[in-house]
Design a protein around this motif. Structure first.
Motif, mmCIF file in Angstrom:
data_model
loop_
_atom_site.group_PDB
_atom_site.id
_atom_site.type_symbol
_atom_site.label_atom_id
_atom_site.label_comp_id
_atom_site.label_asym_id
_atom_site.label_seq_id
_atom_site.Cartn_x
_atom_site.Cartn_y
_atom_site.Cartn_z
ATOM 1 N N THR A 75 -39.890 65.641 18.626
ATOM 2 C CA THR A 75 -40.741 66.530 17.844
ATOM 3 C C THR A 75 -42.163 66.525 18.393
ATOM 4 O OG1 THR A 75 -39.406 65.944 15.930
ATOM 5 C CG2 THR A 75 -41.476 67.085 15.494
ATOM 6 N N ARG A 76 -42.795 67.685 18.384
ATOM 7 C CA ARG A 76 -44.192 67.776 18.777
ATOM 8 C C ARG A 76 -45.070 67.606 17.538
ATOM 9 N NH1 ARG A 76 -45.635 69.561 23.759
ATOM 10 N NH2 ARG A 76 -47.559 68.561 23.050
ATOM 11 N N PHE A 77 -46.226 66.946 17.753
ATOM 12 C CA PHE A 77 -47.157 66.680 16.666
ATOM 13 C C PHE A 77 -48.517 67.267 17.020
ATOM 14 C CE2 PHE A 77 -44.075 63.219 16.844
ATOM 15 C CZ PHE A 77 -43.536 63.282 15.567
ATOM 16 N N ASP A 78 -49.446 67.132 16.112
ATOM 17 C CA ASP A 78 -50.803 67.581 16.370
ATOM 18 C C ASP A 78 -51.368 66.860 17.593
ATOM 19 O OD1 ASP A 78 -53.296 69.022 15.216
ATOM 20 O OD2 ASP A 78 -53.974 66.968 15.587
ATOM 21 N N THR A 79 -52.222 67.550 18.328
ATOM 22 C CA THR A 79 -52.762 66.975 19.570
ATOM 23 C C THR A 79 -53.457 65.645 19.328
ATOM 24 O OG1 THR A 79 -53.095 69.212 20.442
ATOM 25 C CG2 THR A 79 -54.274 67.418 21.539
ATOM 26 N N ALA A 80 -54.258 65.549 18.259
ATOM 27 C CA ALA A 80 -54.966 64.295 17.971
ATOM 28 C C ALA A 80 -53.989 63.179 17.641
ATOM 29 C CB ALA A 80 -55.946 64.503 16.810
ATOM 30 N N ASN B 39 -43.970 62.116 5.854
ATOM 31 C CA ASN B 39 -45.236 62.677 6.331
ATOM 32 C C ASN B 39 -46.026 61.693 7.185
ATOM 33 O OD1 ASN B 39 -44.752 65.086 4.980
ATOM 34 N ND2 ASN B 39 -45.706 64.337 3.096
ATOM 35 N N HIS B 40 -45.364 60.687 7.731
ATOM 36 C CA HIS B 40 -46.048 59.694 8.549
ATOM 37 C C HIS B 40 -45.283 59.473 9.855
ATOM 38 C CE1 HIS B 40 -48.005 58.795 4.698
ATOM 39 N NE2 HIS B 40 -48.985 58.293 5.411
ATOM 40 N N LEU B 41 -46.045 59.213 10.889
ATOM 41 C CA LEU B 41 -45.486 58.818 12.172
ATOM 42 C C LEU B 41 -45.834 57.343 12.386
ATOM 43 C CD1 LEU B 41 -44.089 59.569 14.857
ATOM 44 C CD2 LEU B 41 -46.371 60.052 15.775
ATOM 45 N N THR B 42 -44.822 56.492 12.435
ATOM 46 C CA THR B 42 -45.026 55.056 12.621
ATOM 47 C C THR B 42 -44.839 54.728 14.096
ATOM 48 O OG1 THR B 42 -44.219 54.587 10.391
ATOM 49 C CG2 THR B 42 -44.299 52.743 11.948
ATOM 50 N N ARG C 31 -59.835 54.665 15.754
ATOM 51 C CA ARG C 31 -59.239 55.966 16.031
ATOM 52 C C ARG C 31 -58.190 56.306 14.968
ATOM 53 N NH1 ARG C 31 -58.272 59.266 20.667
ATOM 54 N NH2 ARG C 31 -59.431 57.802 21.977
ATOM 55 N N VAL C 32 -57.347 55.310 14.613
ATOM 56 C CA VAL C 32 -56.318 55.530 13.593
ATOM 57 C C VAL C 32 -56.963 55.791 12.236
ATOM 58 C CG1 VAL C 32 -54.417 54.443 12.344
ATOM 59 C CG2 VAL C 32 -54.569 54.205 14.821
ATOM 60 N N GLU D 107 -49.618 53.657 11.373
ATOM 61 C CA GLU D 107 -49.020 54.739 10.597
ATOM 62 C C GLU D 107 -49.995 55.908 10.587
ATOM 63 O OE1 GLU D 107 -47.794 53.524 6.763
ATOM 64 O OE2 GLU D 107 -46.298 52.090 7.487
ATOM 65 N N LEU D 108 -49.569 57.029 11.165
ATOM 66 C CA LEU D 108 -50.428 58.197 11.330
ATOM 67 C C LEU D 108 -49.894 59.340 10.467
ATOM 68 C CD1 LEU D 108 -50.664 58.044 15.205
ATOM 69 C CD2 LEU D 108 -52.426 57.328 13.598
ATOM 70 N N PRO D 109 -50.765 60.001 9.718
ATOM 71 C CA PRO D 109 -50.298 61.155 8.928
ATOM 72 C C PRO D 109 -49.932 62.307 9.857
ATOM 73 C CG PRO D 109 -52.688 60.963 8.803
ATOM 74 C CD PRO D 109 -52.207 59.747 9.541
ATOM 75 N N CYS D 110 -48.765 62.898 9.599
ATOM 76 C CA CYS D 110 -48.321 63.978 10.482
ATOM 77 C C CYS D 110 -47.732 65.126 9.681
ATOM 78 C CB CYS D 110 -47.299 63.462 11.491
ATOM 79 S SG CYS D 110 -45.815 62.768 10.734
#
Length: 719
Positions: free
Chosen positions: A610-615, A649-652, A692-693, A715-718
């Motif tokens: 899956t592709r995610f936001d660039t940041a 809604n998170h990318l770990t 950054r996170v 854990e990043l919100p995606c």
């Protein structure tokens, strides 16, 4: 005395009681056989435990002594007398005579207990006269009681075989009994005297025993009056007497010592509540019966419903009134906390004042309230400063929970007069204020972290800008200037060259064999058609020579410029490191697999397509890159795993290695000199990764223990 002697005394008592039960079985009421045996076993058992754990306290040995004496002279002797009378055995009258007077030594034992409780010493020397008066009364009363002709009812034959008709037993009883009972009353008065002057621990001990003594003081006279009227008198007496050694043992051994206030309060409250509800029920039955009829089922139903509805508010009101009178410390503690919560709800006091309120209630100015932050899994104080160690030696802990989630812990010195249950009740009542204070502390910690993170980001950006400026100025900029000058020189060479200069240059240029190509002087230019060393020089050949010489010089200049441009390109590539790599154009998975391909050790990659936001992709890539770099350079790892899992809604993102561990997160240095020694690429360094996170609204965790490897988890919100 030996440490095992109390156990032997207890064993002898148990054996004596078993023998007494066997001898007395079915020859007297079962309750009499069992309950008084239980009383003696409880007395000696409590005495044995006290003697073992508090050998300096004579009450333990006193219990063992008169409990065993009572088992032998009252139960065993009585059993022998009853069985001998039934079976025709010898010595039955002896057993009955001993049993008839055995209650008097037992009573004197309690006189001594009352005088010595709880310390094992008399309240003062003047109380010794009470013990001596009781002893004299005991001797006179035993003599008169055992030899009185009127005690025939204590014998199976109906006649006292030991009676002495000439002895004025009535007069002796009239003298001995007042002395004996007076000493007992005075001993009870000594308890009251001690209680009025006691404080703290001794007062709590006395409360336990005084409660049992009050019960016995009511039950024993009642049973004495009803002894020959109803069998219930024996049950009442046995129950009351059994309470005394158990209460004394609990008080001296300090078992749940501070529960006595709660016990007294609840006993009085529920007794009062029972009376009030019973009276209310009776009044309702009479009142409703006058209108509906007493035989109507509605009368009972309505009365029962009203009493049920009255129970809860009435119990709360009665308990409050009882606490105010009998358990003032509980009343004050609960009402002080309730008043504070009312002020918090009204906005008159901040919830952080709960620590001061608890410190006042517990009487501990050093009390500490630590709040648990679930995100960081650390405890902090009310100001948000982290407190790593909550297990302070010498401090008692009360953990505060909501469900299975801890929200805080109270640390106190354990000297409060409130019992453990009441302490927990007070702390739990303040749970609302503690929860609000925890949320505010968590918010303060997050705000502080945001400010610190922003400051670190600004400092890192400034340092990075200065580094780029410095590298551009000292490296690529200087080389590009050199390229410009070289190109300008080539241009100048091309625009200023002339045939005359070329000829002069040619005439002054030595040949490979050391001879001159042209024999003319340098300051005399040959003219067209002139022969020089056999060669004829004309204008066309001079122009061709000029062009060749200029081309060679320009070629050398351009080659130097190309070399400088190559170096400048390499330096610009170095400056471009840290920017998202070109592989991210294809997605996070290909970029991480490219990282693994270039690594000098085995790297396992598990990434979604899956592709995610660039940041988000850039942050995930830098986490993997930094974790892999640290594993190679610092951890001596032989295996690294890069994983990313999308969960709702998170990318770990997780980087795990099997290296030496021990990694830590250090704050970014603010000293310029120290910054020059730190990692310079944006996003590198664990603190930079955490910033950054956090800037993306995610969380970052580091787990690194020696010999167990390191795990970076973000854990990043995606959404």
């Amino acid at each position: 005395m030996g440490g095992r002697r109390p156990i032997w005394l207890f064993g002898v008592t148990v054996v004596a009681e078993i023998a007494a039960i066997v001898l007395s079985w079915r020859l007297e009421p079962v309750y009499d056989t069992l309950l008084y045996g239980l009383f003696n076993v409880a007395t000696v058992g409590a005495g044995a435990v006290i003697a073992r754990r508090r050998p300096e306290n004579v009450i333990g040995w006193l219990f063992c002594g008169f409990g065993l004496l009572n088992a032998l002279t009252s139960d065993l002797a009585q059993g022998w007398g009853l069985r001998a009378a039934a079976e025709g055995w010898a010595g039955g009258a002896i057993g009955e005579g001993i049993s008839a007077v055995s209650w008097l030594p037992n009573g004197f034992g309690w006189t001594l207990t009352f005088l010595l409780f709880p310390t094992g010493h008399l309240p003062s020397r003047r109380w010794r006269v009470v013990a001596w008066v009781g002893a004299v009364g005991l001797v006179i009363s035993m003599t008169a009681w055992g030899l009185s002709p009127s005690r025939g009812r204590d014998f199976a034959s109906g006649r006292n075989p030991w009676a002495v008709a000439s002895l004025p037993t009535g007069l002796l009883l009239a003298v001995g009994m007042p002395l004996f009972l007076g000493a007992l009353v005075a001993a009870v008065a000594s308890l009251a005297w001690r209680f009025r002057r006691s404080t703290g621990l001794e007062r709590q001990q006395l409360k336990w025993f005084v409660l049992a003594a009050v019960i016995a003081g009511i039950a024993l006279p009642t049973s004495f009056v009803l002894w020959y009227i109803t069998p219930a008198a024996g049950i009442i007496a046995a129950f009351a007497l059994t309470c005394l050694p158990l209460a004394a043992g609990a008080a001296i051994l300090r078992y749940r010592l501070y529960d006595i206030d709660f016990f007294i309060s609840r006993t009085v409250a529920y007794a009062t509540l029972t009376i009030l509800l019973a009276a209310s029920y009776a009044v309702l039955i009479v009142a409703l019966g006058a209108f509906i009829g007493r035989a109507s089922p509605w009368t009972v139903a309505v009365a029962t419903l009203v009493c049920t509805l009255l129970f809860r508010p009435l119990r709360a009101r009665v308990q409050d009134l009882v606490d105010r009178r009998f358990n003032r410390s509980r009343y004050d503690a609960l009402h002080r906390m309730a008043a504070f919560l009312s002020d918090v709800r009204a906005g008159h006091r901040p919830p952080e004042d709960v620590r001061d309120v608890l410190a006042q209630i517990l009487g501990d100015p050093t009390l500490a309230l630590l709040l648990y932050l679930p995100e960081s899994r650390h405890y902090v104080d009310l100001t948000g400063h982290e407190q790593r160690d909550t297990a302070t030696p010498g401090r008692h802990r009360i953990v505060i929970e909501r469900g299975d989630q801890p929200i805080g812990v109270v640390l106190h010195d354990g000297t409060s007069a409130l019992g453990p249950d009441l302490l927990r009740r007070v702390v739990e009542d303040g749970g609302l204020a503690i929860e609000i204070a925890r949320l505010r502390a968590e918010l303060n910690v997050q705000l502080t972290e945001v400010k610190s993170s922003r400051a670190r980001i600004v400092a890192a950006a400034h340092a990075e800008r200065r580094r780029i400026e410095r590298d551009l100025h000292d490296g690529a900029q200087q080389r590009l200037v050199s390229i410009g000058l070289a190109l300008r020189h080539a241009q100048h060479q091309l625009t200023t060259a002339s045939p005359t200069q070329v000829r002069a240059t040619v005439n002054s240029t030595p040949a490979d064999d050391g001879a001159r190509m042209y024999g003319a002087r340098a300051d005399s230019a040959p003219v067209d058609g002139t022969r020089v060393d056999g060669a004829v020089v004309d204008s066309a050949s001079a122009d061709r020579g000029l062009q060749g010489a200029v081309a060679a010089e320009v070629r050398a200049t351009l080659e130097g410029a190309v070399a400088e441009a190559t170096i400048a390109i390499g330096e610009l590539r170095e400056l471009a490191r840290g920017l998202p790599p070109a592989q991210l154009d294809a997605g996070l998975g290909p970029a991480c697999r490219e990282l693994a391909r270039r690594a000098p050790l085995p790297v396992s990659v598990e990434m979604p397509d899956t592709r995610f936001d660039t940041a988000i992709e850039a942050a995930a890539y830098f986490i993997c890159s930094e974790g892999l770099t640290n594993a190679i350079k610092h951890a001596n790892a032989t295996q690294v795993t890069l994983t990313a899992v999308q969960n709702h809604n998170h990318l770990t993102v997780r980087v795990t290695d099997n290296g030496t561990g021990g990694a830590t997160m250090n704050p970014t240095p603010t000293n310029p000199a120290a910054q020059n020694l730190a990692e310079s690429t944006p996003g590198t360094g664990l603190t930079g990764l955490a910033d950054r996170v956090a800037a993306l609204g995610g969380t970052f965790h580091l787990q690194s223990h020696p010999t167990t490897g390191t795990t970076l988890t973000a854990e990043l919100p995606c959404a």
